[in-house]
Design a protein around this motif. Structure first.
Motif, PDB file in Angstrom:
ATOM      1  N   GLU A 104       0.830  -1.205   0.000  1.00  0.00           N
ATOM      2  CA  GLU A 104       0.000   0.000   0.000  1.00  0.00           C
ATOM      3  C   GLU A 104       0.869   1.262   0.000  1.00  0.00           C
ATOM      4  O   GLU A 104       0.570   2.235  -0.688  1.00  0.00           O
ATOM      5  N   ARG A 105       1.946   1.238   0.746  1.00  0.00           N
ATOM      6  CA  ARG A 105       2.857   2.388   0.793  1.00  0.00           C
ATOM      7  C   ARG A 105       3.515   2.597  -0.575  1.00  0.00           C
ATOM      8  O   ARG A 105       3.695   3.732  -1.021  1.00  0.00           O
ATOM      9  N   LEU A 106       3.853   1.502  -1.274  1.00  0.00           N
ATOM     10  CA  LEU A 106       4.456   1.580  -2.603  1.00  0.00           C
ATOM     11  C   LEU A 106       3.493   2.259  -3.572  1.00  0.00           C
ATOM     12  O   LEU A 106       3.884   3.151  -4.323  1.00  0.00           O
ATOM     13  N   ILE A 107       2.222   1.867  -3.526  1.00  0.00           N
ATOM     14  CA  ILE A 107       1.207   2.471  -4.394  1.00  0.00           C
ATOM     15  C   ILE A 107       1.040   3.949  -4.060  1.00  0.00           C
ATOM     16  O   ILE A 107       0.959   4.793  -4.942  1.00  0.00           O
ATOM     17  N   GLU A 122       4.406  10.398  -6.674  1.00  0.00           N
ATOM     18  CA  GLU A 122       5.389  10.691  -7.721  1.00  0.00           C
ATOM     19  C   GLU A 122       4.696  11.128  -9.006  1.00  0.00           C
ATOM     20  O   GLU A 122       5.124  12.087  -9.658  1.00  0.00           O
ATOM     21  N   GLU A 123       3.595  10.464  -9.362  1.00  0.00           N
ATOM     22  CA  GLU A 123       2.841  10.846 -10.559  1.00  0.00           C
ATOM     23  C   GLU A 123       2.288  12.258 -10.415  1.00  0.00           C
ATOM     24  O   GLU A 123       2.333  13.048 -11.345  1.00  0.00           O
ATOM     25  N   TYR A 124       1.769  12.577  -9.228  1.00  0.00           N
ATOM     26  CA  TYR A 124       1.248  13.915  -8.965  1.00  0.00           C
ATOM     27  C   TYR A 124       2.358  14.947  -9.108  1.00  0.00           C
ATOM     28  O   TYR A 124       2.176  15.983  -9.756  1.00  0.00           O
TER      29      TYR A 124
END
Length: 151
Positions: free
Chosen positions: A2-5, A11-13
């Motif tokens: 969950e932390r990875l997601i 990062e995408e934001y």
């Protein structure tokens, strides 16, 4: 996991921030963290959310964001024609990032709102001397999922 997601989404934001800043600056809107979040939310969630939905979802990401900030920012984005405020005679107004002209289908059973391509709509001859800024096309009925559920 969950932390990875969560880190991937962050990062995408962060990769979208320069374009969001340019978008705000291009509409003469001062850039702030909350304005970036709200604009990004609307772009990434083309679901015609209410102000309250936006507030509740963003509160999970930014616990200090206030309901007043969300409402004020939405009003500002609408005023600068970056976001469209939709009033479908429902209990709450809806918002969407202003993109190409399009219509909407509203399911009167489940409330789902879908975008429709209306680029080929023809204007009546009586409007030939008018300058048209905006066309609103709204279809109301029952969506295929609700029809299927009734059977």
């Amino acid at each position: 996991m969950e932390r990875l997601i969560e880190n991937l989404r962050k990062e995408e934001y962060e990769n979208r921030i320069p374009k969001l800043k340019d978008l705000l600056a291009g509409h003469n809107i001062r850039v702030s963290h909350q304005r970036l979040l709200i604009l990004d939310y609307l772009i990434m969630n083309p679901t015609h959310p209410t102000a309250d939905t936006i507030y509740k979802d963003l509160k999970k990401i930014d616990p200090v964001i206030s309901q007043a900030t969300v409402y004020n920012t939405l009003n500002l984005l609408v005023e600068h024609k970056l976001v469209k405020e939709l009033d479908f005679n429902m209990s709450s107004k809806r918002y969407e990032f202003k993109k190409t002209n399009h219509g909407h289908f509203i399911c009167e059973s489940c409330g789902e709102i879908e975008d429709l391509d209306v680029d080929n709509i023809e204007y009546p001859d009586c409007l030939k001397d008018y300058e048209i800024d905006n066309v609103e096309v709204i279809y109301r009925g029952i969506c295929p999922n609700c029809i299927k559920d009734k059977k």
